[in-house]
Design an enzyme around this catalytic site. Sequence first.
Site, mmCIF file in Angstrom:
data_model
loop_
_atom_site.group_PDB
_atom_site.id
_atom_site.type_symbol
_atom_site.label_atom_id
_atom_site.label_comp_id
_atom_site.label_asym_id
_atom_site.label_seq_id
_atom_site.Cartn_x
_atom_site.Cartn_y
_atom_site.Cartn_z
ATOM 1 N N LYS A 184 -87.044 21.515 -71.262
ATOM 2 C CA LYS A 184 -87.899 20.551 -72.157
ATOM 3 C C LYS A 184 -89.065 21.261 -72.992
ATOM 4 O O LYS A 184 -88.934 22.674 -73.089
ATOM 5 C CB LYS A 184 -89.125 19.798 -71.252
HETATM 6 C C1 LIG Z 1 -85.215 10.692 -69.850
HETATM 7 C C2 LIG Z 1 -85.672 11.698 -68.712
HETATM 8 N N1 LIG Z 1 -86.429 10.890 -67.632
HETATM 9 C C3 LIG Z 1 -87.031 11.701 -66.557
HETATM 10 C C4 LIG Z 1 -86.295 12.816 -66.214
HETATM 11 C C5 LIG Z 1 -86.598 13.583 -65.211
HETATM 12 O O1 LIG Z 1 -87.580 14.781 -65.206
HETATM 13 P P1 LIG Z 1 -87.753 15.974 -63.997
HETATM 14 O O2 LIG Z 1 -86.544 16.748 -63.934
HETATM 15 O O3 LIG Z 1 -89.037 16.524 -64.720
HETATM 16 O O4 LIG Z 1 -87.984 14.854 -62.920
HETATM 17 C C6 LIG Z 1 -85.358 13.527 -67.258
HETATM 18 C C7 LIG Z 1 -85.025 14.851 -66.852
HETATM 19 O O5 LIG Z 1 -84.288 15.437 -67.863
HETATM 20 C C8 LIG Z 1 -85.022 12.731 -68.495
HETATM 21 O O6 LIG Z 1 -84.213 13.147 -69.564
#
Ligand SMILES: Cc1ncc(COP(=O)(O)O)c(C=O)c1O
Length: 379
Positions: A184
């Site tokens: 990210k």
């Molecule tokens: C659009 C979206 N929402 C949620 C997430 C989940 O993030 P995390 O891995 O921090 O839980 C991601 C992860 O890549 C994502 O691309």
Amino acid sequence: MRDRFLPFSPPCLDDDEIAEVVESLRSGWITTGPKCRAFEQAFANKLHSPAALALSSCTAALHTALAVLGVGPGDEVITSCFTFCSTVSVIEHVGATPILVDVEPDTMNLDPAAVAAAVTERTRVVLPVHYGGHPCDMAPLREIAARHDLEIVEDAAHALPARCGDQWIGQGDNPVAFSFYATKNLTTAEGGMLTGSPAFVEKARVASLHGMSKDAWKRYDKGGSWFYEVVMPGFKYNLPDVLAAIGLGQLRKLDRMQERRREAAARYHDDFADLPLQRPLERSGVESAWHLYPVRLLDAAPIGRNELIERLGAANIGTSVHFIPIHFHPYYREKYGWREGMFPVAEDAFERVVSLPLHGGLNEADQADVIEAVRTELA
Ligand SMILES: Cc1ncc(COP(=O)(O)O)c(C=O)c1O
């Protein structure tokens, strides 16, 4: 051809983060504590958020938000079909029903007209996803939410920092979930942040740590008391200080990393102008976080998306695909009977889309290799 593999989105870390982590490791307190509080404060200051809570992931932040709002069985949550699976899994985790809608063809964000058409008397929440870092058109979504008395919980996994008009994503009182996963715009290896009103964030803080009335740092620090009460069956979603320390270093250089992303996106845009590609755009009046640079192959392209990915891989260039539409996954197909053909905009995009390398440390020479490799295949 490059002799070294160019990763799609490596982290951009240096001595500042290393020093913060070492300080945390040497401090005698390594889980949630002072670094985490400092990170929350600095993050909230950056986005002018009313309050912020650091958590173990964006998924944890979304789950906590829905649980604290009391969303549960019998409730419907409207969200995008063109997202990562966890946006939808958290709706399942609270026992509510996900209602998918299609996206707009230019931004791949939730289509407000489709949202309006999907509202029923069971709808409790609209859950927009700021795809690739481009903010959703929030004004019509807020208007729909106000008209039907719905909550808005934003999936801002890609949207740090992004702005809609003069408002940062994460500046409002409604819950907004950010991701600090390794790829990210700002990373803590794993992690997330939940912003919202101070009252909501305080409830979320309790829900995210066993439902305990006092967190461990308050209990174990000098002057702390051993006593706590469990006021709800909470989760274990706190972010350790060792990881928050990385976030503190990352936040200090976020502007610089974003500048790189913007410049790189602009270079792709200019250098691909004559190719049979649909390039991502930035609508007027918004600032995209440029988390992704997803191009879509037009019919005139000499090869298909899968072949392009293979050839770029052979040229030592990493890519990714965002996203496989939710209704293509077997669990959701079987549970809800969702089928191909239900969301034509997302399905068409999925057939054509590939995300090219874009990150806060991408240098011009590496990007030139990507541009040359793409041009070789498509020009
Ligand atoms: C659009 C979206 N929402 C949620 C997430 C989940 O993030 P995390 O891995 O921090 O839980 C991601 C992860 O890549 C994502 O691309």
